[in-house]
Scaffold this active site. Structure first.
Site, PDB file in Angstrom:
ATOM      1  N   ALA A 187      17.003  -1.813 -30.488  1.00  0.00           N
ATOM      2  CA  ALA A 187      17.572  -0.783 -29.622  1.00  0.00           C
ATOM      3  C   ALA A 187      18.342   0.259 -30.421  1.00  0.00           C
ATOM      4  CB  ALA A 187      18.487  -1.425 -28.577  1.00  0.00           C
ATOM      5  N   GLU A 188      19.184  -0.184 -31.344  1.00  0.00           N
ATOM      6  CA  GLU A 188      19.980   0.784 -32.095  1.00  0.00           C
ATOM      7  C   GLU A 188      19.107   1.594 -33.055  1.00  0.00           C
ATOM      8  OE1 GLU A 188      24.062   1.524 -34.554  1.00  0.00           O
ATOM      9  OE2 GLU A 188      23.672  -0.489 -33.801  1.00  0.00           O
ATOM     10  N   THR A 189      18.118   0.960 -33.660  1.00  0.00           N
ATOM     11  CA  THR A 189      17.205   1.690 -34.543  1.00  0.00           C
ATOM     12  C   THR A 189      16.505   2.801 -33.772  1.00  0.00           C
ATOM     13  OG1 THR A 189      16.864  -0.232 -35.969  1.00  0.00           O
ATOM     14  CG2 THR A 189      15.158   1.479 -36.006  1.00  0.00           C
ATOM     15  N   SER A 223      19.205   5.478 -32.394  1.00  0.00           N
ATOM     16  CA  SER A 223      19.795   6.265 -33.481  1.00  0.00           C
ATOM     17  C   SER A 223      18.773   7.222 -34.090  1.00  0.00           C
ATOM     18  CB  SER A 223      20.360   5.343 -34.562  1.00  0.00           C
ATOM     19  OG  SER A 223      21.439   4.604 -34.054  1.00  0.00           O
TER      20      SER A 223
END
Length: 150
Positions: free
Chosen positions: A72-74, A77
């Site tokens: 999710a963060e990859t 971002s």
């Protein structure tokens, strides 16, 4: 990483050539590379990526909750960095994930939708699904957009 290796890394992970400048020097990053994350769609408003369940499992044999968060963060971002390109890059400041279901095999797909695309902050919702389209987790990721060094 040589310039040739950098380009090959980006292409191998699904990054369109016109967005290679968003990834200066380090390709998609060691963690995304190690976890097998591959982008299938990449824009500020909507992005998607896949990741294999194996070897990203916890001792109980299901996809690790932290792997959901990394995916999710990859994705969020990267979408935020595309939004800020070429003047700004994104750094994650908040990740909140709720896991709805476990999965032990196959490939998961994450879809990232922008909730807010501002000049200094972005907020994305990321839904991770299994191969049958069942929701596994829902994450909200907030990124701060920082000026790129000259």
């Amino acid at each position: 990483m040589s310039p040739e290796e950098h380009v090959r890394d980006l292409l191998d992970h699904g990054v369109p050539e016109e967005l290679h400048g968003v990834f200066p020097g380090h390709g998609v990053g060691g963690l995304a590379r190690a976890m097998g994350i591959r982008f299938t769609e990449l824009s500020p408003g909507r992005s998607a990526a896949t990741m294999p369940v194996e070897p990203n499992t916890q001792p109980g044999g299901i996809l690790h909750g932290g792997a959901h968060c990394v995916l999710a963060e990859t994705l969020a971002s990267t979408a935020a960095s595309v939004h800020g390109w070429p003047d700004r890059y994104a750094v994650g400041v908040d990740v909140n994930a709720t896991h709805q279901r476990g999965v032990a095999t196959g490939t998961v797909t994450a879809t990232c939708t922008a909730l807010h695309l501002g000049a200094t902050l972005t907020v994305h919702e990321v839904v991770v699904e299994d191969e049958q389209g069942r929701r596994l987790s829902t994450a909200r990721v907030t990124n701060l957009l920082r000026p790129r060094p000259a």
